[in-house]
Write an enzyme that holds these catalytic residues in place. Sequence first.
Site, PDB file in Angstrom:
ATOM      1  N   ASP A 159       1.088  -1.118   0.027  1.00  0.00           N
ATOM      2  CA  ASP A 159       0.056   0.017   0.109  1.00  0.00           C
ATOM      3  C   ASP A 159       0.940   1.121   0.029  1.00  0.00           C
ATOM      4  O   ASP A 159       1.634   1.508   0.936  1.00  0.00           O
ATOM      5  CB  ASP A 159      -0.903   0.071   1.224  1.00  0.00           C
ATOM      6  CG  ASP A 159      -1.877   1.109   1.136  1.00  0.00           C
ATOM      7  OD1 ASP A 159      -1.587   2.093   0.526  1.00  0.00           O
ATOM      8  OD2 ASP A 159      -2.953   1.015   2.101  1.00  0.00           O
ATOM      9  N   ARG A 161       0.201   4.298  -0.229  1.00  0.00           N
ATOM     10  CA  ARG A 161      -0.605   5.676  -0.270  1.00  0.00           C
ATOM     11  C   ARG A 161       0.005   6.454   0.900  1.00  0.00           C
ATOM     12  O   ARG A 161       0.218   5.865   2.164  1.00  0.00           O
ATOM     13  CB  ARG A 161      -2.052   5.420   0.104  1.00  0.00           C
ATOM     14  CG  ARG A 161      -2.527   5.029  -1.188  1.00  0.00           C
ATOM     15  CD  ARG A 161      -4.174   4.491  -1.162  1.00  0.00           C
ATOM     16  NE  ARG A 161      -4.232   3.298  -0.123  1.00  0.00           N
ATOM     17  CZ  ARG A 161      -5.432   2.750   0.196  1.00  0.00           C
ATOM     18  NH1 ARG A 161      -6.542   3.325  -0.083  1.00  0.00           N
ATOM     19  NH2 ARG A 161      -5.379   1.696   1.208  1.00  0.00           N
TER      20      ARG A 161
END
Length: 234
Positions: A159, A161
């Site tokens: 991930d 982000r």
Amino acid sequence: MPQVQLPEQQNDSPRAPQAARAPQTPPGADGARVRSRVRIPLTFPDGYRAEAEVFTFHGLTDGAEHLALALGTVPEGGTPLVRLHSECLTGDVFGSDRCDCGPQLREAVERISDAGGYLLYLRQEGRGIGLYNKLDAYALQDSGLDTYDANTALGLPEDGRDYTAAAQMLGALGVDGIELLSNNPDKDAQLAALGVTVERRVPTGVHLSESNVRYLRAKVERTGHSIELSRLVG
């Protein structure tokens, strides 16, 4: 048709993310500010309609064209309900059943319109890896890898982000305390580290289809998402 379970808003004790990422910069440190605002009527395929005031921004730390949609009216003295929604072309636009992004977006617009708050639409396709890489990861998932292992098999983060820009957007809108509409404890942890007060995290509904069971289970088992799959899936 997807099965949808809409829970009541409730207090949630978020689990710490497996690998929380350090924020890039403090919100507003580089002068993030509102660039423009425009009203846009929204109509969804099921006929649901909402009025949004859409904000653009100058000075976001990642340089991406993120949007904030103001929906509904926050009661006087109340706390805005906020969702950080990462862009998903396949789910949001084409209605893919491989994820729950499209139904979550639709749900979020209605719930925020009712409660008053903001939908932050973040240009973070594929948990930050981009559209083409996401589709490459889909091919690996078809061979048996889960959504996280498929990313790492491509040499990419599980991930990628970072929510610094989201915190900046909230700061530019004058928002420092929120109720967070999310199942993801990492969003809660990152926003808190960036100085945003998350008064509580509110889970979304469970948007289950035959094609996204493995995807949702991986989110629960690998990154502690608060998705109540056990009542719907054996």
